[in-house]
Structure formats: C-alpha cells, structure tokens
Write an enzyme that holds these catalytic residues in place. Structure first.
Site, PDB file in Angstrom:
ATOM      1  N   ARG A  67     -11.514 -13.223  -6.036  1.00  0.00           N
ATOM      2  CA  ARG A  67     -12.009 -14.598  -6.212  1.00  0.00           C
ATOM      3  C   ARG A  67     -11.866 -15.392  -4.917  1.00  0.00           C
ATOM      4  O   ARG A  67     -12.786 -16.100  -4.487  1.00  0.00           O
ATOM      5  CB  ARG A  67     -11.209 -15.256  -7.343  1.00  0.00           C
ATOM      6  CG  ARG A  67     -11.457 -16.737  -7.543  1.00  0.00           C
ATOM      7  CD  ARG A  67     -10.581 -17.218  -8.689  1.00  0.00           C
ATOM      8  NE  ARG A  67     -10.681 -18.642  -8.942  1.00  0.00           N
ATOM      9  CZ  ARG A  67      -9.899 -19.540  -8.363  1.00  0.00           C
ATOM     10  NH1 ARG A  67      -8.983 -19.171  -7.492  1.00  0.00           N
ATOM     11  NH2 ARG A  67     -10.038 -20.821  -8.663  1.00  0.00           N
ATOM     12  N   GLY A  72      -4.537   2.510  -6.913  1.00  0.00           N
ATOM     13  CA  GLY A  72      -3.965   1.969  -8.154  1.00  0.00           C
ATOM     14  C   GLY A  72      -4.214   0.472  -8.246  1.00  0.00           C
ATOM     15  O   GLY A  72      -4.000  -0.250  -7.273  1.00  0.00           O
ATOM     16  N   GLN A  95       3.382  -1.184 -16.289  1.00  0.00           N
ATOM     17  CA  GLN A  95       3.758  -1.993 -15.116  1.00  0.00           C
ATOM     18  C   GLN A  95       2.554  -2.418 -14.283  1.00  0.00           C
ATOM     19  O   GLN A  95       2.650  -3.288 -13.425  1.00  0.00           O
ATOM     20  CB  GLN A  95       4.709  -1.199 -14.206  1.00  0.00           C
ATOM     21  CG  GLN A  95       6.023  -0.877 -14.869  1.00  0.00           C
ATOM     22  CD  GLN A  95       6.729   0.297 -14.199  1.00  0.00           C
ATOM     23  OE1 GLN A  95       7.572   0.103 -13.346  1.00  0.00           O
ATOM     24  NE2 GLN A  95       6.385   1.516 -14.576  1.00  0.00           N
ATOM     25  N   ARG A  96       1.429  -1.770 -14.485  1.00  0.00           N
ATOM     26  CA  ARG A  96       0.266  -2.077 -13.645  1.00  0.00           C
ATOM     27  C   ARG A  96      -0.645  -3.149 -14.250  1.00  0.00           C
ATOM     28  O   ARG A  96      -1.546  -3.655 -13.574  1.00  0.00           O
ATOM     29  CB  ARG A  96      -0.541  -0.798 -13.400  1.00  0.00           C
ATOM     30  CG  ARG A  96       0.097   0.160 -12.434  1.00  0.00           C
ATOM     31  CD  ARG A  96      -0.752   0.384 -11.210  1.00  0.00           C
ATOM     32  NE  ARG A  96      -1.983   1.033 -11.538  1.00  0.00           N
ATOM     33  CZ  ARG A  96      -2.208   2.351 -11.395  1.00  0.00           C
ATOM     34  NH1 ARG A  96      -1.255   3.123 -10.909  1.00  0.00           N
ATOM     35  NH2 ARG A  96      -3.350   2.863 -11.718  1.00  0.00           N
ATOM     36  N   THR A 110      -0.984  -3.567  -4.255  1.00  0.00           N
ATOM     37  CA  THR A 110      -0.295  -2.429  -4.889  1.00  0.00           C
ATOM     38  C   THR A 110       0.996  -2.951  -5.508  1.00  0.00           C
ATOM     39  O   THR A 110       1.657  -3.807  -4.924  1.00  0.00           O
ATOM     40  CB  THR A 110       0.030  -1.306  -3.882  1.00  0.00           C
ATOM     41  OG1 THR A 110       1.008  -0.427  -4.482  1.00  0.00           O
ATOM     42  CG2 THR A 110       0.615  -1.811  -2.579  1.00  0.00           C
ATOM     43  N   ASP A 121       5.247  -1.221  -0.903  1.00  0.00           N
ATOM     44  CA  ASP A 121       5.747  -0.300   0.125  1.00  0.00           C
ATOM     45  C   ASP A 121       4.933  -0.378   1.423  1.00  0.00           C
ATOM     46  O   ASP A 121       4.882   0.583   2.176  1.00  0.00           O
ATOM     47  CB  ASP A 121       5.753   1.139  -0.416  1.00  0.00           C
ATOM     48  CG  ASP A 121       4.373   1.581  -0.886  1.00  0.00           C
ATOM     49  OD1 ASP A 121       3.468   0.738  -0.981  1.00  0.00           O
ATOM     50  OD2 ASP A 121       4.207   2.783  -1.170  1.00  0.00           O
ATOM     51  N   ASP A 162      -1.757   2.007   0.899  1.00  0.00           N
ATOM     52  CA  ASP A 162      -1.839   2.807   2.139  1.00  0.00           C
ATOM     53  C   ASP A 162      -3.014   3.799   2.145  1.00  0.00           C
ATOM     54  O   ASP A 162      -3.644   4.006   3.183  1.00  0.00           O
ATOM     55  CB  ASP A 162      -0.512   3.494   2.451  1.00  0.00           C
ATOM     56  CG  ASP A 162       0.028   4.306   1.285  1.00  0.00           C
ATOM     57  OD1 ASP A 162      -0.607   4.305   0.214  1.00  0.00           O
ATOM     58  OD2 ASP A 162       1.087   4.936   1.450  1.00  0.00           O
ATOM     59  N   GLY A 163      -3.352   4.362   0.982  1.00  0.00           N
ATOM     60  CA  GLY A 163      -4.494   5.280   0.912  1.00  0.00           C
ATOM     61  C   GLY A 163      -5.789   4.550   1.253  1.00  0.00           C
ATOM     62  O   GLY A 163      -6.647   5.062   1.995  1.00  0.00           O
ATOM     63  N   SER A 207      27.519   1.021 -23.608  1.00  0.00           N
ATOM     64  CA  SER A 207      26.097   1.259 -23.332  1.00  0.00           C
ATOM     65  C   SER A 207      25.842   1.101 -21.836  1.00  0.00           C
ATOM     66  O   SER A 207      26.541   0.351 -21.150  1.00  0.00           O
ATOM     67  CB  SER A 207      25.213   0.312 -24.144  1.00  0.00           C
ATOM     68  OG  SER A 207      25.392  -1.008 -23.695  1.00  0.00           O
ATOM     69  N   ARG A 225       6.013   5.666  -6.238  1.00  0.00           N
ATOM     70  CA  ARG A 225       5.894   7.075  -5.870  1.00  0.00           C
ATOM     71  C   ARG A 225       6.820   7.440  -4.710  1.00  0.00           C
ATOM     72  O   ARG A 225       7.502   8.438  -4.739  1.00  0.00           O
ATOM     73  CB  ARG A 225       4.439   7.343  -5.495  1.00  0.00           C
ATOM     74  CG  ARG A 225       4.030   8.761  -5.620  1.00  0.00           C
ATOM     75  CD  ARG A 225       2.554   8.935  -5.331  1.00  0.00           C
ATOM     76  NE  ARG A 225       1.907   7.714  -4.881  1.00  0.00           N
ATOM     77  CZ  ARG A 225       0.665   7.377  -5.160  1.00  0.00           C
ATOM     78  NH1 ARG A 225      -0.061   8.152  -5.895  1.00  0.00           N
ATOM     79  NH2 ARG A 225       0.134   6.261  -4.703  1.00  0.00           N
ATOM     80  N   ARG A 263      -9.776   6.494  -7.007  1.00  0.00           N
ATOM     81  CA  ARG A 263      -9.292   7.215  -5.829  1.00  0.00           C
ATOM     82  C   ARG A 263     -10.396   8.219  -5.502  1.00  0.00           C
ATOM     83  O   ARG A 263     -10.765   9.026  -6.352  1.00  0.00           O
ATOM     84  CB  ARG A 263      -7.977   7.926  -6.122  1.00  0.00           C
ATOM     85  CG  ARG A 263      -6.856   6.972  -6.600  1.00  0.00           C
ATOM     86  CD  ARG A 263      -5.535   7.699  -6.710  1.00  0.00           C
ATOM     87  NE  ARG A 263      -4.565   6.986  -7.523  1.00  0.00           N
ATOM     88  CZ  ARG A 263      -3.719   6.065  -7.058  1.00  0.00           C
ATOM     89  NH1 ARG A 263      -3.738   5.724  -5.792  1.00  0.00           N
ATOM     90  NH2 ARG A 263      -2.851   5.487  -7.858  1.00  0.00           N
ATOM     91  N   ASP A 281       3.615  -1.287  -5.694  1.00  0.00           N
ATOM     92  CA  ASP A 281       4.747  -0.582  -5.074  1.00  0.00           C
ATOM     93  C   ASP A 281       5.491  -1.377  -3.999  1.00  0.00           C
ATOM     94  O   ASP A 281       6.636  -1.053  -3.674  1.00  0.00           O
ATOM     95  CB  ASP A 281       4.274   0.743  -4.456  1.00  0.00           C
ATOM     96  CG  ASP A 281       3.907   1.777  -5.505  1.00  0.00           C
ATOM     97  OD1 ASP A 281       4.095   1.487  -6.702  1.00  0.00           O
ATOM     98  OD2 ASP A 281       3.431   2.857  -5.132  1.00  0.00           O
ATOM     99  N   VAL A 319     -14.411 -14.280  -2.328  1.00  0.00           N
ATOM    100  CA  VAL A 319     -15.756 -14.782  -2.643  1.00  0.00           C
ATOM    101  C   VAL A 319     -15.858 -16.275  -2.324  1.00  0.00           C
ATOM    102  O   VAL A 319     -16.774 -16.726  -1.625  1.00  0.00           O
ATOM    103  CB  VAL A 319     -16.102 -14.510  -4.129  1.00  0.00           C
ATOM    104  CG1 VAL A 319     -17.401 -15.196  -4.522  1.00  0.00           C
ATOM    105  CG2 VAL A 319     -16.191 -13.012  -4.387  1.00  0.00           C
ATOM    106  N   GLU A 373      23.766  -0.008 -14.390  1.00  0.00           N
ATOM    107  CA  GLU A 373      24.984   0.580 -13.814  1.00  0.00           C
ATOM    108  C   GLU A 373      24.659   1.338 -12.536  1.00  0.00           C
ATOM    109  O   GLU A 373      25.460   1.402 -11.621  1.00  0.00           O
ATOM    110  CB  GLU A 373      25.652   1.535 -14.811  1.00  0.00           C
ATOM    111  CG  GLU A 373      26.587   0.854 -15.808  1.00  0.00           C
ATOM    112  CD  GLU A 373      25.856  -0.062 -16.781  1.00  0.00           C
ATOM    113  OE1 GLU A 373      24.691   0.198 -17.089  1.00  0.00           O
ATOM    114  OE2 GLU A 373      26.479  -1.053 -17.218  1.00  0.00           O
TER     115      GLU A 373
HETATM  116  O1  F6P Z   1       0.466   3.104  -6.177  1.00  0.00           O
HETATM  117  C1  F6P Z   1       0.721   2.496  -7.381  1.00  0.00           C
HETATM  118  C2  F6P Z   1       1.149   3.473  -8.426  1.00  0.00           C
HETATM  119  O2  F6P Z   1       1.259   2.779  -9.642  1.00  0.00           O
HETATM  120  C3  F6P Z   1       2.422   4.260  -8.123  1.00  0.00           C
HETATM  121  O3  F6P Z   1       3.591   3.528  -8.378  1.00  0.00           O
HETATM  122  C4  F6P Z   1       2.257   5.464  -9.009  1.00  0.00           C
HETATM  123  O4  F6P Z   1       2.967   6.562  -8.512  1.00  0.00           O
HETATM  124  C5  F6P Z   1       0.783   5.726  -8.950  1.00  0.00           C
HETATM  125  O5  F6P Z   1       0.173   4.498  -8.620  1.00  0.00           O
HETATM  126  C6  F6P Z   1       0.176   6.267 -10.220  1.00  0.00           C
HETATM  127  O6  F6P Z   1      -1.162   6.539  -9.979  1.00  0.00           O
HETATM  128  P1  F6P Z   1      -2.223   6.931 -11.099  1.00  0.00           P
HETATM  129  O7  F6P Z   1      -2.533   5.683 -11.867  1.00  0.00           O
HETATM  130  O8  F6P Z   1      -3.396   7.406 -10.319  1.00  0.00           O
HETATM  131  O9  F6P Z   1      -1.594   7.954 -11.959  1.00  0.00           O
END
Ligand code: F6P
Length: 323
Positions: free
Chosen positions: A21, A11, A255-256, A126, A130, A103-104, A216, A172, A72, A128, A24, A188
């Site tokens: 950058r 991702g 978010q990405r 990433t 994590d 991690d992948g 709310s 994830r 991927r 995440d 390089v 909350e």
């Molecule tokens: O690893 C980053 C991430 O954005 C995770 O938070 C999410 O589960 C996953 O990638 C989504 O992957 P894809 O873009 O392949 O659907």
C-alpha cells in the site's frame, strides 16, 4: 522513472500488505505508475502483472498475508527463467522494482539487477528478522506476539497438568523469534541455532527445577536448532527424565498469519515509502531498513552475506529469569 513494479516473494509476513500500500501510494504521490507482480518471481516469469491504482490498496493495511500472493520460484534461479522475467517486464515498460521479502528474494534481485540492470530496492518482509541492515523486519513483531499468545495458553494447561512443554517456533536459521518468546513467555530454556545448548543442559536444568518443586516447564526451540526439532528434543529429554510428563507443540504457520501489529504497520509504511524514494533518487540493489531509528539503505549483498548477531545477553537473561 515513470513506471515501477512491486512484488512479494518467499514466506509471507504480516505487514506485507501495508508495505505494498505504501509503495503504491508513495508512487502515485510522485506521479509514478505502479504495477503489481503476482506470486513473486513466478508471476514475473509468466507475466502475471496488474495495474495498481491508489484505490487498489484501499482497506488492506490491516490485513495479513499478501494481496499480491507469494511463491518460491525455482525457475528464477535459472538464466532462462530470469530472461523470461526480463522480457515480461520490458513488455510492461517497467523500469524499476520494489521487492518485498527475505534473503532468498534479495539474492534473486541482486543477480537480476546485475544481469539486466533494472534498479531494484528491497523491503525486508519476513517473520524471521534475520536480515542484516535493519533492526526489525516487517512481520516479526506480529509473529512474536502471535507465538507469545499461544505460549501463554500452553502455560495454563502445562501448569494444570504438571507438564513440560517443548514448543517449536519458526526461524529456519535464526533464534530471533525464539528469544522474545522465551523471555516474554517465562520459559526455562531457549534453544536457538546461534548458540549450542546440549540435551544434557536441558535435562540438568529441568531436573534442578523439579528437585526444588517446580511442576511445569516451558522449553522454546527454534526450528533450526542444531539439537533437532521439538519432537526429537522432547524424546531425548523424556528418556532421561521418565518421571516427567512431556508434550510437544509446533506452532508452525500460525505465526505467519494475522493482522499486523501497529509496529509492523508503521515499519511497513515507512519502508514502502523509502523504497519508492530510493528508486527515484537513483539507488539500486539495496534494501531499505531502520537501524537505531534511522533509515538506511544496505547493499543486497550485505543483507545476504552478513549475519545479524543476536545479543548473547538475551540467552543469559532466560537463564537468570528461570531460576
Ligand atoms: O522465512 C520464513 C519462514 O516462515 C521460516 O521461519 C520457515 O522456516 C519457512 O519460512 C517455512 O517456509 P514454507 O512456508 O515454505 O514451509
């Protein structure tokens, strides 16, 4: 080492360009040639490899996404795929690699390095956050700020309509994005994979708030939570509290993207330089990270197998602050 390759995989995350950058420019600074491998392991197998000079990375530090693209690759998980990748790297005379990903990416890099001995250093890219071996990953800060901005906007409409919003954020296997979103967004409840929160707890918390005239509510759910996704949780809660008006928002890939924050640009630049320096010092199969403000190199195997624990006090904070 005279020639290295750099690639992004898995991702994408804001700040990957800043990291490329830095790799390089640090390599050029040391008199090392750099090649960009397009689309991660996929492009490595196909030989999609391009020369990168200092100018190739001009005007990229502020841009989201990755100029090298990302993917991927299922093929790289096979012995044959890795053999083809090795042949391509040999053809281009690439003697070391910088892998920017999660991690992948590091799992692949670790096996590849064991099989073919090409020294590889990773930069944690990433959203995440994590990965064991670094306090923060490249892109995390930007992703949290993007999510928080959206949550603030949802709060406005939640408040206007007396509604409860179930907002799903990415992560994830981890609640690292969810926690600051919940604390900073005044939620909350927060639901993350690392801690069990029953539907009953959610119902009780919302009912208690309702009974004392709160109108709310915001519930933040990490996508990997064991109770299910935001849609499932909202449906269950709505059944138990039919008088509440529930809505679901899944923030998803928003978010990405986006321009990286100052913190992400700085982290990416620091780690990009550290990857090149690490390779030239003879390091391999490690990830460059920052722990307690210090640069550390952590073996890939630890970044993959060890868990970075979320401080349970953060969950407690959400409870205290939502009373
Ligand atoms: O690893 C980053 C991430 O954005 C995770 O938070 C999410 O589960 C996953 O990638 C989504 O992957 P894809 O873009 O392949 O659907």
């Amino acid at each position: 080492m005279k020639r290295i390759g750099v690639f992004t995989s898995g991702g994408d995350s804001p700040g990957m360009n800043a990291c490329i950058r830095a790799v390089v420019r640090a390599a050029v600074h040391q008199g090392v040639e750099v090649y960009g491998i397009m689309r991660g392991y996929k492009g490595m197998i196909k030989g999609e490899i391009v020369r990168l000079e200092s100018n190739s990375v001009s005007n990229t530090i502020q841009k989201g996404g990755t100029m090298l693209r990302s993917a991927r690759s299922k093929e790289f998980m096979t012995k044959e795929g890795r053999r083809e990748a090795y042949d391509q790297l040999k053809k281009f005379g690439i003697e070391g690699l910088v892998a920017i990903g999660g991690d992948g990416t590091f799992t692949g890099a670790n096996i590849f390095c064991e099989e073919y001995g090409i020294p590889t250093i990773g930069a944690p890219g990433t959203i995440d956050n994590d990965l064991y071996g670094t306090d923060y990953t490249i892109g995390y800060d930007t992703a949290v700020n993007t999510a928080l901005d959206a949550i603030d906007k949802i709060r406005d409409t939640a408040d206007s309509h007396d509604r409860v919003f179930f907002i799903e954020v990415m992560g994830r296997d981890s609640g690292y994005i969810a926690i600051p979103c919940a604390i900073g967004g005044g939620a909350e409840i927060v639901m993350i994979p690392e801690a069990e929160t029953s539907i009953q707890t959610v119902v009780d918390t919302l009912r208690t708030g309702w009974d004392r005239s709160k109108t709310s509510f915001i519930v933040i759910i990490a996508e990997g939570d064991e109770a299910g996704n935001a849609t499932d949780v909202a449906a269950e809660v709505q059944k138990a509290l039919p008088y509440m008006d529930a809505r679901v928002t899944i923030l998803g890939h928003v978010q990405r993207g986006g321009s990286p924050t100052a913190a992400d640009r700085l982290l990416a630049s620091r780690l990009g330089i550290a990857c090149v320096e690490g390779l030239l010092q003879g390091r391999k199969s490690v990830m460059a990270g920052i722990v307690n403000s210090k640069l550390v190199y952590t073996p890939f195997i630890d970044t993959i197998t060890k868990q970075k624990i979320i401080n349970p006090h953060y969950i407690e904070m959400v409870n205290i602050l939502s009373v």
